[in-house]
Write a protein that holds these residues in place. Structure first.
Motif, PDB file in Angstrom:
ATOM      1  N   ARG A  35       1.738  -2.508   3.274  1.00 45.85           N
ATOM      2  CA  ARG A  35       0.724  -1.381   3.135  1.00 45.85           C
ATOM      3  C   ARG A  35      -0.502  -1.715   2.231  1.00 45.85           C
ATOM      4  NH1 ARG A  35       3.677  -1.121   6.626  1.00 45.85           N
ATOM      5  NH2 ARG A  35       5.302   0.635   7.044  1.00 45.85           N
ATOM      6  N   PHE A  81       3.678  -5.999 -10.990  1.00 41.91           N
ATOM      7  CA  PHE A  81       4.285  -5.511 -12.125  1.00 41.91           C
ATOM      8  C   PHE A  81       5.431  -6.439 -12.529  1.00 41.91           C
ATOM      9  CE2 PHE A  81       1.872  -1.634 -11.123  1.00 41.91           C
ATOM     10  CZ  PHE A  81       1.161  -1.410 -12.357  1.00 41.91           C
ATOM     11  N   TRP A 120      -3.403   5.232   3.652  1.00 39.45           N
ATOM     12  CA  TRP A 120      -2.881   5.505   2.176  1.00 39.45           C
ATOM     13  C   TRP A 120      -4.027   4.738   1.121  1.00 39.45           C
ATOM     14  CZ3 TRP A 120       1.197   8.450   2.634  1.00 39.45           C
ATOM     15  CH2 TRP A 120       2.031   8.414   3.934  1.00 39.45           C
ATOM     16  N   ILE A 152       4.612   5.617 -14.934  1.00 42.10           N
ATOM     17  CA  ILE A 152       3.799   4.974 -15.893  1.00 42.10           C
ATOM     18  C   ILE A 152       2.387   6.151 -15.682  1.00 42.10           C
ATOM     19  CG2 ILE A 152       4.104   2.801 -15.300  1.00 42.10           C
ATOM     20  CD1 ILE A 152       1.392   2.327 -13.872  1.00 42.10           C
TER      21      ILE A 152
HETATM   22  N1  ACO Z   1       4.082  -2.465  -3.890  1.00 43.22           N
HETATM   23  C1  ACO Z   1       5.186  -3.288  -3.406  1.00 43.22           C
HETATM   24  N2  ACO Z   1       5.298  -2.972  -2.283  1.00 43.22           N
HETATM   25  C2  ACO Z   1       4.980  -1.967  -1.359  1.00 43.22           C
HETATM   26  C3  ACO Z   1       4.022  -1.010  -1.930  1.00 43.22           C
HETATM   27  C4  ACO Z   1       3.700  -1.342  -3.289  1.00 43.22           C
HETATM   28  N3  ACO Z   1       2.682  -0.367  -3.879  1.00 43.22           N
HETATM   29  N4  ACO Z   1       3.816  -0.135  -0.918  1.00 43.22           N
HETATM   30  C5  ACO Z   1       4.521  -0.343   0.076  1.00 43.22           C
HETATM   31  N5  ACO Z   1       5.221  -1.390  -0.128  1.00 43.22           N
HETATM   32  C6  ACO Z   1       6.111  -2.279   0.858  1.00 43.22           C
HETATM   33  C7  ACO Z   1       7.597  -1.742   0.767  1.00 43.22           C
HETATM   34  O1  ACO Z   1       8.369  -2.078  -0.335  1.00 43.22           O
HETATM   35  C8  ACO Z   1       8.024  -2.141   2.294  1.00 43.22           C
HETATM   36  O2  ACO Z   1       8.502  -3.512   2.203  1.00 43.22           O
HETATM   37  P1  ACO Z   1       9.821  -4.067   2.937  1.00 43.22           P
HETATM   38  O3  ACO Z   1       9.388  -3.777   4.376  1.00 43.22           O
HETATM   39  O4  ACO Z   1       9.833  -5.528   2.411  1.00 43.22           O
HETATM   40  O5  ACO Z   1      10.728  -3.031   2.437  1.00 43.22           O
HETATM   41  C9  ACO Z   1       6.654  -2.183   3.014  1.00 43.22           C
HETATM   42  O6  ACO Z   1       5.770  -2.131   1.970  1.00 43.22           O
HETATM   43  C10 ACO Z   1       6.525  -0.684   3.961  1.00 43.22           C
HETATM   44  O7  ACO Z   1       6.332   0.117   2.936  1.00 43.22           O
HETATM   45  P2  ACO Z   1       7.310   1.644   3.580  1.00 43.22           P
HETATM   46  O8  ACO Z   1       7.596   2.450   2.459  1.00 43.22           O
HETATM   47  O9  ACO Z   1       8.330   1.178   4.497  1.00 43.22           O
HETATM   48  O10 ACO Z   1       5.978   2.087   4.391  1.00 43.22           O
HETATM   49  P3  ACO Z   1       5.695   3.590   4.812  1.00 43.22           P
HETATM   50  O11 ACO Z   1       4.695   3.592   5.509  1.00 43.22           O
HETATM   51  O12 ACO Z   1       7.055   4.398   5.145  1.00 43.22           O
HETATM   52  O13 ACO Z   1       5.204   4.320   3.333  1.00 43.22           O
HETATM   53  C11 ACO Z   1       3.872   4.323   1.416  1.00 43.22           C
HETATM   54  C12 ACO Z   1       3.921   3.953   3.035  1.00 43.22           C
HETATM   55  C13 ACO Z   1       4.111   5.960   1.397  1.00 43.22           C
HETATM   56  C14 ACO Z   1       2.438   3.943   1.040  1.00 43.22           C
HETATM   57  C15 ACO Z   1       5.033   3.819   0.761  1.00 43.22           C
HETATM   58  O14 ACO Z   1       5.192   2.430   0.952  1.00 43.22           O
HETATM   59  C16 ACO Z   1       5.051   3.964  -0.706  1.00 43.22           C
HETATM   60  O15 ACO Z   1       5.239   5.130  -1.567  1.00 43.22           O
HETATM   61  N6  ACO Z   1       4.289   2.934  -1.522  1.00 43.22           N
HETATM   62  C17 ACO Z   1       4.136   3.083  -2.843  1.00 43.22           C
HETATM   63  C18 ACO Z   1       2.852   3.742  -3.199  1.00 43.22           C
HETATM   64  C19 ACO Z   1       2.618   3.606  -4.771  1.00 43.22           C
HETATM   65  O16 ACO Z   1       3.122   4.543  -5.705  1.00 43.22           O
HETATM   66  N7  ACO Z   1       1.588   2.504  -5.168  1.00 43.22           N
HETATM   67  C20 ACO Z   1       1.858   2.590  -6.508  1.00 43.22           C
HETATM   68  C21 ACO Z   1       0.639   3.298  -6.999  1.00 43.22           C
HETATM   69  S1  ACO Z   1       0.409   3.042  -8.779  1.00 43.22           S
HETATM   70  C22 ACO Z   1      -0.489   1.652  -9.138  1.00 43.22           C
HETATM   71  O17 ACO Z   1      -1.088   0.967  -8.303  1.00 43.22           O
HETATM   72  C23 ACO Z   1      -0.839   1.175 -10.433  1.00 43.22           C
END
Ligand code: ACO
Length: 283
Positions: A35, A81, A120, A152
């Motif tokens: 993503r 992280f 996203w 965080i």
């Molecule tokens: N960091 C690491 N891996 C990620 C992240 C992320 N931020 N976002 C998605 N991925 C990975 C998932 O672990 C998954 O990996 P895998 O296939 O090896 O299991 C892959 O990307 C697909 O993710 P899904 O969750 O299956 O995708 P979906 O389309 O269902 O959901 C969504 C998308 C909503 C973006 C979800 O992945 C999510 O909540 N990601 C985290 C968003 C987040 O909180 N980011 C951090 C913000 S805070 C900051 O940036 C400091």
């Protein structure tokens, strides 16, 4: 979203891909399977790409987009992280320099920049979102400060972005609740300029890009910097800064300004209040 204009087929190791067409550099986050989460490799590559494109004569504007279903899911929670923290403070600071570094570079980029957000956009994604001069999104896009959901505060500038772009109560709710805004709500909140149906997003961004390409590039750079700089100045400081900034711009492109005045006053071929002068005419 796929990039139909990409000249090369991205490989799994290309964390960033780009193509240049008709004056526009279309740059994509390219970790769709993750993503487009920003890991250290992507952050390093993005800085290189910005370097490669910034002073190319055939690049007048840069659009930042994402491959797959995301614009960017923020920082990579594993690679940015957890893995980096295991390297100690030096590793953490290095990773921060690399990510903050390219966002800062983008904030002050020589060419005009547009974020085109179709999916996203979380947390750390607000850094490059704010770094782009303009932002357009799809109604289907989802914006969130999800930091609160995993423990965080919204760091890496995200809190600053939220409070700069949104009123305090809106920013506070957004940061505390960890609820997402769709594209229309993000536009109302001030995170982006406009939200459109997904199938019209690229055409609208292309239209805006081509309008901007017709304008004087030196003036665009001076203007975008001025907007960001004066936000934190007193009126008197801003007044003074703007005089100096215009005089500095004149030393790079004084002829453009004179030509703009000439076409209005002498040639009477356009009206600055209604459009831009013709850059291709030189006397
Ligand atoms: N960091 C690491 N891996 C990620 C992240 C992320 N931020 N976002 C998605 N991925 C990975 C998932 O672990 C998954 O990996 P895998 O296939 O090896 O299991 C892959 O990307 C697909 O993710 P899904 O969750 O299956 O995708 P979906 O389309 O269902 O959901 C969504 C998308 C909503 C973006 C979800 O992945 C999510 O909540 N990601 C985290 C968003 C987040 O909180 N980011 C951090 C913000 S805070 C900051 O940036 C400091």
């Amino acid at each position: 979203m796929s990039n139909p204009q990409a000249e090369t087929t991205p490989t799994a190791t290309d964390t960033v891909v780009y193509t240049v067409k008709d004056g526009v550099a279309w740059v994509s986050f390219n970790r769709p399977a993750k993503r487009n989460a920003m890991n250290p490799a992507l952050n390093r590559r993005m800085m290189e790409v910005l370097d490669e494109l910034e002073f190319r004569d055939d690049v007048g504007l840069l659009v930042l987009r994402g491959e797959g279903t995301a614009w960017s899911a923020g920082m990579d929670l594993k690679e940015y992280f957890r893995d980096v923290e295991s390297q100690g403070l030096g590793g953490v600071r290095k990773a921060q320099r690399e990510s903050y570094g390219w966002w800062r570079r983008l904030r002050w980029y020589q060419k005009t920049t547009i974020a085109m957000v179709h999916g996203w956009c979380f947390g750390g994604g607000y850094g490059p979102l704010f770094a782009c001069d303009l932002a357009f999104c799809a109604d289907e896009a989802q914006f969130g400060l999800s930091e609160i959901n995993w423990g965080i505060l919204p760091g890496g500038g995200a809190t600053k972005v939220a409070t700069t772009l949104m009123p305090m109560r809106t920013a506070m709710y957004h940061a505390l609740m960890g609820e997402n805004l769709d594209g229309q709500a993000a536009a109302r909140a001030g995170l982006v300029n406009e939200s459109l149906p997904l199938d019209r997003l690229e055409a609208r961004v292309t239209e805006v890009a081509h309008k901007l390409l017709q304008k004087n590039w030196t003036t665009l750079k001076a203007t975008k910097d001025a907007v960001r700089r004066v936000m934190e100045m007193t009126y008197d400081s801003a007044e003074d800064y703007l005089v100096r900034a215009q005089e500095a711009a004149n030393s790079f492109d004084g002829e453009g300004r004179k030509e703009g005045i000439r076409q209005f006053i002498d040639e009477k071929s356009y009206k600055p209040g209604l459009g831009h002068y013709d850059k291709s005419k030189k006397v």
